[in-house]
Design an enzyme around this catalytic site. Structure first.
Site, PDB file in Angstrom:
ATOM      1  N   ARG A   1      40.028   0.923 -38.920  1.00 13.85           N
ATOM      2  CA  ARG A   1      39.408   0.292 -40.105  1.00 13.85           C
ATOM      3  C   ARG A   1      37.878   0.219 -39.935  1.00 13.85           C
ATOM      4  O   ARG A   1      37.249  -0.772 -40.275  1.00 13.85           O
ATOM      5  CB  ARG A   1      39.979  -1.109 -40.336  1.00 13.85           C
ATOM      6  CG  ARG A   1      40.022  -1.481 -41.813  1.00 13.85           C
ATOM      7  CD  ARG A   1      40.241  -2.968 -42.047  1.00 13.85           C
ATOM      8  NE  ARG A   1      40.418  -3.241 -43.468  1.00 13.85           N
ATOM      9  CZ  ARG A   1      40.275  -4.426 -44.030  1.00 13.85           C
ATOM     10  NH1 ARG A   1      39.983  -5.479 -43.314  1.00 13.85           N
ATOM     11  NH2 ARG A   1      40.442  -4.576 -45.314  1.00 13.85           N
TER      12      ARG A   1
ATOM     13  N   ASP B   1      38.233 -15.103 -49.305  1.00  7.86           N
ATOM     14  CA  ASP B   1      38.707 -14.062 -48.385  1.00  7.86           C
ATOM     15  C   ASP B   1      37.543 -13.195 -47.912  1.00  7.86           C
ATOM     16  O   ASP B   1      36.360 -13.554 -48.043  1.00  7.86           O
ATOM     17  CB  ASP B   1      39.820 -13.248 -49.078  1.00  7.86           C
ATOM     18  CG  ASP B   1      40.836 -12.705 -48.104  1.00  7.86           C
ATOM     19  OD1 ASP B   1      40.563 -11.665 -47.482  1.00  7.86           O
ATOM     20  OD2 ASP B   1      41.906 -13.321 -47.932  1.00  7.86           O
TER      21      ASP B   1
ATOM     22  N   CYS C   1      47.023 -14.263 -39.546  1.00  6.89           N
ATOM     23  CA  CYS C   1      47.160 -13.041 -40.338  1.00  6.89           C
ATOM     24  C   CYS C   1      46.750 -11.880 -39.439  1.00  6.89           C
ATOM     25  O   CYS C   1      45.856 -12.017 -38.609  1.00  6.89           O
ATOM     26  CB  CYS C   1      46.245 -13.119 -41.560  1.00  6.89           C
ATOM     27  SG  CYS C   1      46.255 -11.635 -42.591  1.00  6.89           S
TER      28      CYS C   1
ATOM     29  N   ASP D   1      51.058  -7.847 -46.052  1.00 11.87           N
ATOM     30  CA  ASP D   1      50.112  -7.478 -47.108  1.00 11.87           C
ATOM     31  C   ASP D   1      50.852  -6.991 -48.342  1.00 11.87           C
ATOM     32  O   ASP D   1      50.220  -6.665 -49.347  1.00 11.87           O
ATOM     33  CB  ASP D   1      49.149  -6.392 -46.609  1.00 11.87           C
ATOM     34  CG  ASP D   1      47.926  -7.013 -45.936  1.00 11.87           C
ATOM     35  OD1 ASP D   1      47.771  -8.243 -45.995  1.00 11.87           O
ATOM     36  OD2 ASP D   1      47.122  -6.256 -45.351  1.00 11.87           O
TER      37      ASP D   1
ATOM     38  N   TRP E   1      42.715 -16.575 -40.441  1.00 13.12           N
ATOM     39  CA  TRP E   1      42.275 -15.849 -39.233  1.00 13.12           C
ATOM     40  C   TRP E   1      42.947 -14.488 -39.240  1.00 13.12           C
ATOM     41  O   TRP E   1      44.130 -14.381 -38.987  1.00 13.12           O
ATOM     42  CB  TRP E   1      42.672 -16.647 -38.001  1.00 13.12           C
ATOM     43  CG  TRP E   1      42.385 -16.026 -36.665  1.00 13.12           C
ATOM     44  CD1 TRP E   1      42.446 -14.711 -36.322  1.00 13.12           C
ATOM     45  CD2 TRP E   1      42.010 -16.719 -35.472  1.00 13.12           C
ATOM     46  NE1 TRP E   1      42.140 -14.538 -34.994  1.00 13.12           N
ATOM     47  CE2 TRP E   1      41.866 -15.758 -34.444  1.00 13.12           C
ATOM     48  CE3 TRP E   1      41.794 -18.063 -35.166  1.00 13.12           C
ATOM     49  CZ2 TRP E   1      41.529 -16.104 -33.140  1.00 13.12           C
ATOM     50  CZ3 TRP E   1      41.460 -18.403 -33.866  1.00 13.12           C
ATOM     51  CH2 TRP E   1      41.318 -17.425 -32.869  1.00 13.12           C
ATOM     52  N   ASP E   2      42.154 -13.476 -39.535  1.00 13.65           N
ATOM     53  CA  ASP E   2      42.711 -12.128 -39.674  1.00 13.65           C
ATOM     54  C   ASP E   2      42.503 -11.314 -38.399  1.00 13.65           C
ATOM     55  O   ASP E   2      41.657 -11.644 -37.554  1.00 13.65           O
ATOM     56  CB  ASP E   2      42.027 -11.441 -40.868  1.00 13.65           C
ATOM     57  CG  ASP E   2      42.945 -10.466 -41.580  1.00 13.65           C
ATOM     58  OD1 ASP E   2      43.922 -10.008 -40.965  1.00 13.65           O
ATOM     59  OD2 ASP E   2      42.670 -10.157 -42.764  1.00 13.65           O
ATOM     60  N   MET E   3      43.220 -10.223 -38.262  1.00 15.65           N
ATOM     61  CA  MET E   3      43.075  -9.314 -37.111  1.00 15.65           C
ATOM     62  C   MET E   3      43.606  -7.957 -37.590  1.00 15.65           C
ATOM     63  O   MET E   3      44.794  -7.785 -37.737  1.00 15.65           O
ATOM     64  CB  MET E   3      43.899  -9.855 -35.945  1.00 15.65           C
ATOM     65  CG  MET E   3      43.569  -9.272 -34.596  1.00 15.65           C
ATOM     66  SD  MET E   3      44.123  -7.591 -34.365  1.00 15.65           S
ATOM     67  CE  MET E   3      45.892  -7.824 -34.220  1.00 15.65           C
ATOM     68  N   ASN E   4      42.661  -7.043 -37.852  1.00  9.20           N
ATOM     69  CA  ASN E   4      43.047  -5.864 -38.626  1.00  9.20           C
ATOM     70  C   ASN E   4      43.100  -4.540 -37.885  1.00  9.20           C
ATOM     71  O   ASN E   4      43.125  -3.490 -38.527  1.00  9.20           O
ATOM     72  CB  ASN E   4      42.105  -5.712 -39.823  1.00  9.20           C
ATOM     73  CG  ASN E   4      42.503  -6.643 -40.955  1.00  9.20           C
ATOM     74  OD1 ASN E   4      43.670  -6.709 -41.316  1.00  9.20           O
ATOM     75  ND2 ASN E   4      41.556  -7.382 -41.483  1.00  9.20           N
TER      76      ASN E   4
HETATM   77  C1  GLA Z   1      43.881  -7.919 -44.293  1.00  7.35           C
HETATM   78  C2  GLA Z   1      44.640  -9.125 -44.803  1.00  7.35           C
HETATM   79  C3  GLA Z   1      44.465  -9.247 -46.289  1.00  7.35           C
HETATM   80  C4  GLA Z   1      42.997  -9.391 -46.607  1.00  7.35           C
HETATM   81  C5  GLA Z   1      42.232  -8.208 -46.041  1.00  7.35           C
HETATM   82  C6  GLA Z   1      40.742  -8.401 -46.171  1.00  7.35           C
HETATM   83  O1  GLA Z   1      44.440  -6.737 -44.741  1.00  7.35           O
HETATM   84  O2  GLA Z   1      45.991  -9.045 -44.461  1.00  7.35           O
HETATM   85  O3  GLA Z   1      45.182 -10.344 -46.793  1.00  7.35           O
HETATM   86  O4  GLA Z   1      42.511 -10.599 -46.074  1.00  7.35           O
HETATM   87  O5  GLA Z   1      42.521  -7.996 -44.661  1.00  7.35           O
HETATM   88  O6  GLA Z   1      40.025  -7.365 -45.622  1.00  7.35           O
END
Ligand code: GLA
Length: 743
Positions: free
Chosen positions: A442, A365, A527, A549, A476-479
Site C-alpha cells: 500500500r 477516518d 482494525c 472491509d 487503530w489501523d494496520m494496512n
Molecule cells: C483500511 C480500513 C478502512 C479504512 C482505510 C483507510 O482499509 O480497514 O476501514 O480505514 O484503511 O485508509
C-alpha cells in the site's frame, strides 16, 4: 477446583469440566483427560485412567532402566522431541549450534487463586481463577520449565502457558516453545478453521482429520485475514446443540501455528503457539521466556455450546470489564462517505446530520494529516492538514463535541510513508533488510516496533493529539503485512533476527499499554485492513474490532457467523453502508442492512446527505429501537438456529437475555417454495412464562422451546398473492418478550 492427589495426579475441575494429568514413569507429565467433570476420583479410577496399551513395541524405549516405556505410547502434556516420541514436539532448544534433547522431570508445583489484569501483556484475568504451576527441571542442562494452567468458575476453558528459565552458565537458543498441547485419544473429528482473505475473513471451513498434520498458520507478522488462531475439533455428527467439540485459541496477534497431528494409532495432538518457522530467541544465563497464553475449550453441546463457552470467556476474562458496562457508541465513520475527499465543512455537515438521527460518535477516518489525499503519503506525519482543517483539529473536535457527540480519530501508528520527515530522519527505524531489495505494501513501510525508541516516539505524537483534540475513540489501523523482516535495532544490540516478529508484536502491545495508561477511557477500535488482526491479543486492549472491509450485509452474514464461533457479539462493529455496496456492488434494502448490522455494536458509514427523507426517518426510528435494545444486542447470549452449511442461503440468529429475545431471519436468494426443514426451537426461555411475539401472538415458553418458532410465513417467493416478503436479500426480525403472566 484443583486437587493434587498423591503428589502425582493434578486434577483441575469445576463441575463444568475436568482436566487431568499425572506423572509418567519417567517423571515427565502425561495427559489423562479433558472433558465433562468426572467428580471425585478414587485410586481405582485413577489407576484405570492411567492404563495404557503398549502399542509402540519395536520402537525406541525411553531409557534402558524404565522397562517397556516409550513416550510414543502416551498422551503427554508438553512433549519434547528426541527420545522416543517422533511426533511434533512443543519445545526445541539449541546451544552452541547443537540440538538439546531436554528431559524435564517433575520437581514441584504451586497453586494460587485469582489473576489480576496486567496492562503490559495480553492475558486472561479473573478473581475466580485457580492457577496451577508445575515446575519441571532438566538438571543436566540446568533449565527449568514452568507449565501453568488456570481454570475459572463455571467455564470449560483451561488456560495454558509455558515458561523456560535458563539457570545454566551458557546461552541457550529457543527455536520453538508452544503455548499449549492437547493430546486426545482419537482422531474422529473434523478440523474446523476460520479462514478467508481480505474482505472475506473468518469463513467456516471444515475438513476431516487424517494421519499427518493439519495446520493453519500465519507468517505475515499479524494473525492475518487468511487464518485465525482459533481452531476446533468437532464431532462428525455435530449439530447446533449436540456433539463434542474441543477448541483452542491463542492470546496473541503475531505469527502463530494452530495444528493437529494424527499419529499412526489415530491419536490426535492439538498444539498452538508462536510460529517456530520465524522464531529464534536468545536466552542468556538467568533469563526467562514466557509464551503467550493459549485457551482450550470443551463442550458437549455442539456449536451453540461452544459459543456459550468462547463468548463467556472472552467477555469475562479478556475484554476490559469497563467496556462491558458502558454502552458502545453508535458511530458515523466518514471513510465510505467521503474517502480522502473532505474538508471541515463537509464533515461537520455529516456530523450534524448524524446527530439528528441519534448517532453518538463521529469517527474521522484516514486522510486528516500531512498531505494525505491518497494512500501514498504522510503516514508518520501526524500533524493536521490545514488545507482540510484551517482552524486545526482541536477546533473541529470541539465542534463535534458541541454537537453532543464523541470524537473518534483514525491512526495507523505502525507505518510510515517515504515522504515524511520521520522516514527521512530515521531510516534505521524502518523494517528493512540490508539487501537492497525491499517490498512496498500500500505504498508504505513498516516501522521497527521491536525498537522501544520507535514506539516511544509514536506514543509522544499520538498522546499530544489525543490530549489536545480531546479524542474519545481511536480507530487503530494496520494496512500491510511484513516482508523482508529485519530489525536494524536487533542487529545493533546483537540479538538474533529470529526475535523480530515477537518483539514487534510486543512493541504493539507496549504502545497500547502506554496509551491506555495515559488515557484509560479511550475506546480503541482495532482494525487491520478490516479483519487482518482479529484475535484475543488485540481484544485485550481493543474491546471491538472492525471485522472486515466488506460492509455488504449479505457478505457479513458469513463473516459474522464464522467470527461468532470464537468471539462474542460485542467484539465486532457493523456499519450500515451505501448501495450499491462499494466492495461487491450489491444492492440490498436499508432494512436488510440494518437487520444484519444490529447484531453487535452499530455504526453508519455512508453519505447521509444522499438519503431520502423517508430513509432518514427509517434510520432515526431504527436507532431509537436499537438504543432500547442495545444491551441485549451487544451483550446478550447468541445462538445459531440453523446449522452452518458452506452453501448457506438462510440464516437464523437469536440473541437473548432474561426477559427478551430477538430472532433475525435472513435469506440471500429467493427460491421458489423454499421452506425450512423444521420449526426452530428457541432456547433460554422459561417454560412457565408467557411470551409475546412482536405485537401479536402470545405463546408459552414451553411451546416456543419444544415446538419451536414457525419460520416467517412472509417468506414465500413463488406465490405473489400470499408472499409478504419476496425477492433476494430479505430479512425479518422477531421480538419475543416476556409478558407479566406466569402459566
Ligand atoms: C483500511 C480500513 C478502512 C479504512 C482505510 C483507510 O482499509 O480497514 O476501514 O480505514 O484503511 O485508509
Amino acid at each position: 477446583m484443583i486437587d493434587v492427589i498423591d503428589n502425582k495426579y493434578f486434577y483441575l475441575h469445576n463441575g463444568a469440566v475436568a482436566y487431568l494429568f499425572g506423572l509418567l514413569p519417567n517423571q515427565q507429565l502425561g495427559h489423562l483427560y479433558y472433558g465433562e467433570d468426572l467428580g471425585e476420583l478414587s485410586a481405582d479410577d485413577l489407576a484405570y485412567l492411567t492404563l495404557h496399551k503398549n502399542k509402540a513395541s519395536g520402537t525406541v524405549k525411553y531409557s534402558k532402566k524404565i522397562k517397556n516405556f516409550t513416550l510414543a505410547d502416551h498422551m503427554q502434556e508438553y512433549p519434547t522431541y528426541g527420545t522416543s516420541d517422533f511426533r511434533e514436539s512443543a519445545i526445541s532448544l539449541e546451544a552452541n549450534d547443537t540440538y538439546l534433547y531436554p528431559d524435564f522431570k517433575y520437581d514441584h508445583f504451586k497453586i494460587t487463586t485469582g489473576k489480576s489484569r496486567k496492562i503490559t501483556v495480553p492475558a486472561s484475568y479473573g478473581n475466580d481463577s485457580e492457577n496451577l504451576t508445575i515446575y519441571l527441571k532438566d538438571t543436566e542442562r540446568q533449565l527449568e520449565l514452568e507449565l501453568s494452567y488456570s481454570i475459572f468458575e463455571e467455564s470449560t476453558a483451561i488456560v495454558c502457558k509455558a515458561k523456560i528459565v535458563n539457570y545454566s552458565q551458557f546461552e541457550v537458543e529457543i527455536k520453538n516453545l508452544q503455548s499449549s498441547v492437547l493430546d486426545l485419544p482419537t482422531a474422529n473429528y473434523n478440523f474446523l478453521q476460520l479462514s478467508g482473505a481480505w474482505t472475506k475473513e473468518r469463513h467456516i471451513i471444515t475438513r476431516p482429520l487424517t494421519q499427518g498434520i493439519t495446520k493453519i498458520e500465519s507468517l505475515r507478522g499479524a494473525s492475518s485475514h487468511q487464518e485465525n488462531p482459533f481452531i476446533a475439533l468437532v464431532d462428525k455428527n455435530v449439530t447446533n446443540d449436540t456433539g463434542n467439540i474441543y477448541a483452542s485459541n491463542l492470546i496473541y496477534s503475531g505469527n502463530f501455528i494452530s495444528q493437529v497431528e494424527v499419529d499412526e494409532w489415530g491419536q490426535s495432538r492439538l498444539m498452538t503457539g508462536i510460529n517456530p518457522a520465524t522464531f529464534k530467541w536468545k536466552l542468556a544465563p538467568n533469563q526467562d521466556f514466557s509464551t503467550p497464553e493459549a485457551v482450550l475449550f470443551y463442550t458437549n453441546d455442539g456449536f451453540n455450546g461452544l459459543m456459550a463457552q468462547t463468548h463467556d470467556f472472552v467477555t469475562k476474562h479478556i475484554i476490559d470489564q469497563k467496556w462491558q458496562k458502558r454502552d458502545r457508541p453508535i458511530v458515523i465513520n466518514n471513510w465510505e462517505a467521503t474517502y480522502f475527499d473532505f474538508n471541515e465543512e463537509k464533515l461537520l455537515k455529516l456530523a450534524t446530520q448524524a446527530k439528528q438521527l441519534g448517532i453518538e460518535c463521529f469517527v474521522l477516518d484516514d486522510g486528516w494529516f500531512g498531505k494525505r489525499d491518497s494512500d501514498n503519503s504522510s503516514l508518520g506525519n501526524w500533524t493536521v492538514d490545514r488545507k482540510k482543517f484551517p482552524q486545526g483539529l482541536d477546533h473541529f473536535s470541539a465542534q463535534v463535541h458541541k454537537l453532543g457527540m464523541k470524537f473518534g480519530l483514525w491512526f495507523e501508528p505502525e507505518m510510515v510513508s517515504a515522504d515524511t520527515e520521520l522516514y527521512q530522519e530515521h531510516p534505521d527505524w524502518v523494517v528493512r533488510h540490508p539487501y537492497k531489495r525491499y517490498s512496498v505494501g500500500r505504498r508504505q513501510y513498516v516501522l521497527d516496533f521491536a525498537n522501544p525508541a520507535v514506539v516511544d516516539n509514536i506514543y509522544q505524537h499520538m498522546a499530544k493529539i489525543i490530549e489536545n483534540a480531546q479524542v474519545d475513540y481511536i480507530k487503530w489501523d494496520m494496512n500491510r503485512n511484513i516482508t523482508e523482516a529485519y530489525s536494524p535495532y536487533l542487529h545493533s544490540i546483537n540479538h538474533p533476527q529470529g526475535e523480530f516478529f515477537h518483539r514487534y508484536i510486543q512493541g504493539v502491545y507496549h504502545l497500547y499499554a502506554k496509551l491506555l495508561t495515559s488515557f484509560p477511557d479511550l475506546l480503541i477500535e482495532g482494525c487491520a485492513s478490516g479483519g487482518g488482526r482479529f484475535d484475543l491479543g488485540i481484544l485485550y486492549y481493543s474491546p471491538q474490532i472492525w471485522p472486515s472491509d466488506d460492509s455488504d450485509a449479505a457478505e457479513r452474514l458469513d463473516i459474522m457467523s464464522g467470527t461468532l464461533l470464537a468471539y462474542p457479539l460485542s467484539t465486532f462493529s457493523n456499519h450500515v453502508s451505501a448501495v450499491p455496496n462499494d466492495q461487491v456492488k450489491r444492492i440490498t434494502s436499508l432494512k436488510f442492512r440494518q437487520n444484519v448490522a444490529c447484531f453487535g455494536p452499530l455504526g453508519y458509514e455512508l453519505d447521509l446527505g444522499k438519503l431520502s427523507t423517508e430513509e432518514k426517518n427509517q434510520i432515526k426510528n431504527w436507532i431509537r429501537w436499537y438504543k432500547e435494545n442495545r444491551k441485549l444486542l451487544v451483550n446478550g447470549t447468541f445462538d445459531q438456529l440453523l446449522k452452518f452449511d458452506p452453501s448457506q442461503n438462510t440464516y437464523a440468529w437469536s440473541v437473548s437475555n432474561s426477559n427478551k429475545q430477538i430472532v433475525g431471519f435472513y435469506r440471500k436468494l429467493a427460491r421458489p417454495n423454499e421452506t425450512l426443514d423444521q420449526y426452530l426451537p428457541l432456547k433460554h426461555l422459561n417454560d412457565h412464562q408467557k411470551y409475546q411475539i412482536n405485537s401479536d401472538q402470545m405463546v408459552s415458553g414451553r411451546v416456543l422451546q419444544k415446538f419451536g418458532l414457525r419460520e416467517p410465513y412472509q417468506f414465500n417467493a413463488s406465490n405473489p398473492d400470499t408472499a409478504q416478503i419476496s425477492g433476494d436479500f430479505q430479512s425479518y426480525l422477531y421480538q419475543i418478550k416476556t409478558i407479566d403472566r406466569k402459566i
